[in-house]
Enzyme design. Structure first.
Site, PDB file in Angstrom:
ATOM      1  N   PRO A 245      -6.731  -0.613 -15.545  1.00 59.45           N
ATOM      2  CA  PRO A 245      -7.667  -1.754 -15.593  1.00 59.45           C
ATOM      3  C   PRO A 245      -8.551  -1.799 -14.359  1.00 59.45           C
ATOM      4  O   PRO A 245      -8.117  -1.486 -13.244  1.00 59.45           O
ATOM      5  CB  PRO A 245      -6.728  -2.975 -15.647  1.00 59.45           C
ATOM      6  CG  PRO A 245      -5.416  -2.452 -16.107  1.00 59.45           C
ATOM      7  CD  PRO A 245      -5.326  -1.038 -15.614  1.00 59.45           C
ATOM      8  N   GLY A 246      -9.814  -2.177 -14.565  1.00 56.83           N
ATOM      9  CA  GLY A 246     -10.737  -2.380 -13.456  1.00 56.83           C
ATOM     10  C   GLY A 246     -11.404  -1.131 -12.938  1.00 56.83           C
ATOM     11  O   GLY A 246     -12.090  -1.182 -11.908  1.00 56.83           O
ATOM     12  N   LYS A 249     -14.455   1.191 -17.189  1.00 59.28           N
ATOM     13  CA  LYS A 249     -14.630   1.715 -18.551  1.00 59.28           C
ATOM     14  C   LYS A 249     -15.711   0.935 -19.298  1.00 59.28           C
ATOM     15  O   LYS A 249     -16.617   1.524 -19.898  1.00 59.28           O
ATOM     16  CB  LYS A 249     -13.300   1.647 -19.305  1.00 59.28           C
ATOM     17  CG  LYS A 249     -12.190   2.471 -18.675  1.00 59.28           C
ATOM     18  CD  LYS A 249     -10.920   2.440 -19.485  1.00 59.28           C
ATOM     19  CE  LYS A 249     -10.270   1.074 -19.473  1.00 59.28           C
ATOM     20  NZ  LYS A 249      -9.820   0.650 -18.139  1.00 59.28           N
ATOM     21  N   THR A 250     -15.634  -0.384 -19.262  1.00 61.81           N
ATOM     22  CA  THR A 250     -16.641  -1.197 -19.945  1.00 61.81           C
ATOM     23  C   THR A 250     -17.999  -1.071 -19.251  1.00 61.81           C
ATOM     24  O   THR A 250     -19.044  -1.095 -19.907  1.00 61.81           O
ATOM     25  CB  THR A 250     -16.196  -2.671 -19.970  1.00 61.81           C
ATOM     26  OG1 THR A 250     -14.890  -2.755 -20.560  1.00 61.81           O
ATOM     27  CG2 THR A 250     -17.156  -3.517 -20.792  1.00 61.81           C
ATOM     28  N   HIS A 466      13.404  -6.795  10.789  1.00 61.08           N
ATOM     29  CA  HIS A 466      13.264  -6.118   9.489  1.00 61.08           C
ATOM     30  C   HIS A 466      11.944  -5.336   9.430  1.00 61.08           C
ATOM     31  O   HIS A 466      11.922  -4.144   9.109  1.00 61.08           O
ATOM     32  CB  HIS A 466      13.322  -7.169   8.367  1.00 61.08           C
ATOM     33  CG  HIS A 466      13.150  -6.601   6.989  1.00 61.08           C
ATOM     34  ND1 HIS A 466      14.194  -6.494   6.095  1.00 61.08           N
ATOM     35  CD2 HIS A 466      12.055  -6.112   6.335  1.00 61.08           C
ATOM     36  CE1 HIS A 466      13.751  -5.969   4.964  1.00 61.08           C
ATOM     37  NE2 HIS A 466      12.443  -5.736   5.079  1.00 61.08           N
ATOM     38  N   GLU A 467      10.836  -6.004   9.752  1.00 64.15           N
ATOM     39  CA  GLU A 467       9.525  -5.349   9.693  1.00 64.15           C
ATOM     40  C   GLU A 467       9.396  -4.278  10.775  1.00 64.15           C
ATOM     41  O   GLU A 467       8.772  -3.234  10.556  1.00 64.15           O
ATOM     42  CB  GLU A 467       8.408  -6.386   9.845  1.00 64.15           C
ATOM     43  CG  GLU A 467       8.392  -7.465   8.773  1.00 64.15           C
ATOM     44  CD  GLU A 467       8.279  -6.901   7.364  1.00 64.15           C
ATOM     45  OE1 GLU A 467       7.746  -5.778   7.215  1.00 64.15           O
ATOM     46  OE2 GLU A 467       8.721  -7.563   6.416  1.00 64.15           O
ATOM     47  N   HIS A 470      10.977  -1.120   9.424  1.00 63.77           N
ATOM     48  CA  HIS A 470      10.043  -0.377   8.559  1.00 63.77           C
ATOM     49  C   HIS A 470       9.058   0.422   9.396  1.00 63.77           C
ATOM     50  O   HIS A 470       8.823   1.617   9.149  1.00 63.77           O
ATOM     51  CB  HIS A 470       9.259  -1.352   7.673  1.00 63.77           C
ATOM     52  CG  HIS A 470      10.025  -1.875   6.500  1.00 63.77           C
ATOM     53  ND1 HIS A 470      10.612  -1.065   5.564  1.00 63.77           N
ATOM     54  CD2 HIS A 470      10.270  -3.158   6.099  1.00 63.77           C
ATOM     55  CE1 HIS A 470      11.205  -1.812   4.642  1.00 63.77           C
ATOM     56  NE2 HIS A 470      11.016  -3.085   4.947  1.00 63.77           N
ATOM     57  N   ASP A 541      12.255  -3.917  -1.560  1.00 60.04           N
ATOM     58  CA  ASP A 541      12.413  -2.563  -1.020  1.00 60.04           C
ATOM     59  C   ASP A 541      13.454  -1.781  -1.811  1.00 60.04           C
ATOM     60  O   ASP A 541      13.247  -0.598  -2.128  1.00 60.04           O
ATOM     61  CB  ASP A 541      12.821  -2.623   0.449  1.00 60.04           C
ATOM     62  CG  ASP A 541      11.800  -3.370   1.302  1.00 60.04           C
ATOM     63  OD1 ASP A 541      10.611  -3.325   0.950  1.00 60.04           O
ATOM     64  OD2 ASP A 541      12.195  -3.995   2.305  1.00 60.04           O
TER      65      ASP A 541
END
Length: 658
Positions: A245-246, A249-250, A466-467, A470, A541
């Site tokens: 989608p997006g 196509k149209t 936590h971040e 990562h 996660d």
């Protein structure tokens, strides 16, 4: 006596309503059949299509055309000396001696004065034909005008209470829809667009190089057909635009309408589906009937999966399902027994895997045009299109934004540009700068910033570590996605986030997937180290981690014990089967391999964070202080980002230089 008659008279209407309601219908049908059989037609003309009429006129074979306005029906009289030429169109090869010799039917959009005038003006004077316009006046027309509405009301009541409307709806033949005919529910209402009406052209379609090239070729087919048919080739009958989608196509279809010098009909797949049986098939017939009259032309069906779903996947429906009837009629019209020359069908869908195989075959959709998510260069071009009307800062870098929006579709980029303008307006700025665009990306990807969100100090500390987990793992592993920034500001459902700029890879190696999985579980392992126990914050996660692990074992053949097998169904042929294509023993083996793989990922991540605990904790404390840190802050703590070996980076660097 008078009272008796009164009683009899008052009783008769009730008897007629109950027992003779359908008798009136039968009487009207008999009158109509009688008129058809014993009307004033002196010959038995054969039915032909409008395209054949134009060919006969071009050859100078037509003497006269008599057109009935209110029936949208035309009768053709052939010149006597040319009649033998068409003897093979009649049973036994014997044409009728009296005219009319042929007849044709058109839709209510047919403009006889203009069409016949243009056709005659294109012929030499000796080849021109006489045109007679008339209305079909019948002796019983006035009676029907008085009876049709009361009769319809009675029939509607009978159909509503006895369910007859559903049983009779499919027997309408070419009219389609039974009870819907008086209200024209069996007629298709596509939007016909000319070149002047649609302002979108191929210049407005940025990126999409391959897809745009193929669609432009279709327009060239219609403009210069002889260029392609001179060598014996045939013009493609249809093209299917497939993509997420997006992706545009149209927009591509609108560009075709804006560029083509031919009629362009556009309709949605859901417009064919109704609650009445037979209406969808009737609308398909009417759509192609209108298209054949305007041939050469283009028909665009948006979201074709509304009617083109595979018949084996229509779970819970019978063989008399209205959607299946509509699909069968569409298959017939696109490449059935009848010819469909001059009509090219464009269709768009983002669910190509559920479409019926008969619809996808060559001869109906000869081409499948894949409209994929734009790459860096294409995103830069799309940004150039959408920033035309924006007041940008003088130092705004379009290439920077293209690099910072990986995986964005054309619609997403348009949304980013609009959101950036709104953000700058809220801040009372005169120009839109880079920060407004970055904030717009954050809002679209992560959601609205929750400034008033209340968290306890312990929760905030846990989220920070936590971040930071990562960010540390992704920074220290060579194949993990490059980090852009880390934030503690809650957005949407996320309490914090690490933002990456993933490389646009076409292929993933096992080592790359392993590094990415370690980065995913880095936050969960960090919580275990700092708190001694995990929390619920790693749910998303773990979901992604489990999906990747099962893909490696089940689809990509990356497990030694399971072997080089793949149970992925790319064709979608299994439909709604509830049985797995593997045994219970194999399923247990795959589960064991996934758990083993995730265990290895966990242990490797635990070792990385333990070995770099000093830098990791320093990053978490800096995050608690600033709430947002960037790649430069991480580099100051952990050193330069660990990159793949030189040999592995060479192809990527060459691509960037190009």
């Amino acid at each position: 006596m008078a009272d008796k008659n009164k009683k009899k008279d008052s009783g008769k209407p009730k008897i007629i309503r109950i027992n003779l309601s359908f008798s009136w219908l039968y009487i009207l049908l008999i009158i109509g059949l009688g008129f058809l059989l014993f009307g004033n037609r002196s010959a038995s003309p054969e039915k032909i299509e409008w395209e054949e009429v134009k060919a006969m006129a071009s050859a100078g074979d037509i003497d006269e055309i008599s057109f009935v306005r209110n029936d949208f029906e035309g009768y053709v009289k052939v010149r006597p000396e040319r009649l033998a030429k068409y003897a093979d169109k009649y049973p036994g090869g014997i044409p009728p001696k009296k005219s009319p010799h042929f007849f044709f039917l058109v839709s209510n959009r047919f403009d006889p004065e203009t069409t016949f005038g243009e056709l005659n003006s294109s012929l030499a004077p000796a080849s021109r034909f006489k045109v007679i316009m008339k209305n079909n006046d019948r002796s019983w027309t006035t009676i029907l005008e008085w009876l049709i509405w009361p009769l319809m009301i009675v029939l509607m009541w009978v159909w509503m209470f006895r369910g007859i409307g559903r049983n009779m709806g499919g027997g309408a033949g070419g009219m389609g829809g039974g009870m819907g005919n008086p209200f024209n529910v069996g007629k298709a209402n596509p939007r016909e667009a000319s070149k002047n009406e649609v302002k979108v052209t191929f210049k407005d379609v940025a990126g999409l190089y391959g897809a745009k090239e193929e669609v432009m070729e279709i327009v060239d087919f219609l403009r210069n057909p002889r260029k392609y048919t001179a060598l014996g080739g045939k013009i493609p009958k249809g093209a299917l635009l497939v993509g997420p989608p997006g992706t545009g196509k149209t927009l591509l279809a609108k560009a075709v309408a804006g560029e083509a010098d031919v009629p362009f009909f556009s309709i949605s797949g859901s417009d064919f589906v109704e609650m009445f049986v037979g209406v969808g098939a009737s609308r398909v017939r009417d759509l192609f009937r209108q298209a054949k009259e305007k041939a050469p032309c283009i028909v665009f069906i948006d979201e074709i999966d509304a009617v083109g779903r595979a018949r084996s996947k229509n779970a819970g429906f019978t063989s008399n399902d209205e959607r299946e009837n509509t699909l069968n009629q569409l298959l017939t019209e696109m490449d059935g027994f009848g010819t469909n020359s001059g009509v090219i069908v464009l269709a768009a869908t983002n669910r190509a895997d559920i479409l019926d195989r008969a619809l996808m075959r060559a001869g109906r959709f000869d081409r499948q045009i894949h409209v994929e998510l734009p790459e860096v260069k294409e995103r830069e071009e799309i940004f150039q299109v959408h920033i035309r009307g924006l007041k940008l800062a003088p130092d705004f870098d379009v290439k920077f934004m293209a690099n910072h929006t990986p995986g964005f579709s054309g619609a997403d980029i348009a949304n980013v540009c609009n959101e950036a303008a709104l953000t700058a307006a809220r801040r009372n700025k005169e120009f839109i700068d880079r920060q407004d665009f970055l904030d717009a990306v954050d809002r679209i990807v992560g959601g609205l910033e929750k400034k008033g969100s209340i968290m306890t100090p312990a929760e905030k500390r846990s989220i920070a570590y936590h971040e930071a987990g990562h960010a540390t793992v992704s920074w220290l592993l060579p194949y993990a996605n490059p980090l852009f920034k880390v934030t503690l500001i809650p957005r949407g459902q996320a309490l914090g986030a690490a933002w990456y700029l993933p490389e646009e890879r076409k292929l993933w190696t096992k080592a790359q997937m392993m590094d990415e999985m370690c980065s995913l579980i880095g936050g969960r392992v960090a919580e275990e180290i700092i708190n001694g126990q995990p929390s619920t914050g790693a749910q998303n996660d773990l979901e992604k981690l489990t999906g990747m692990a099962y893909s490696m074992v089940k689809y990509y053949g990356m497990s030694d014990k399971v072997g080089l097998v793949s149970f992925y169904d790319s064709s979608g042929s299994r439909g709604y089967e509830f049985n797995n294509p593997y045994s219970e023993k194999t399923a247990e083996l795959m589960d064991a391999e996934v758990k083993k793989l995730i265990g290895e990922i966990h242990d490797r991540t635990y070792e990385i964070l333990t070995r770099n605990r000093e830098g990791w904790t320093a990053m978490a404390e800096l995050l608690l202080e600033k709430e947002v840190i960037f790649a430069a802050d991480v580099e100051a703590i952990l050193g330069p980002k660990v990159l793949p070996s030189v040999e592995e980076r060479k192809p990527q660097e060459e691509d960037k230089n190009e």
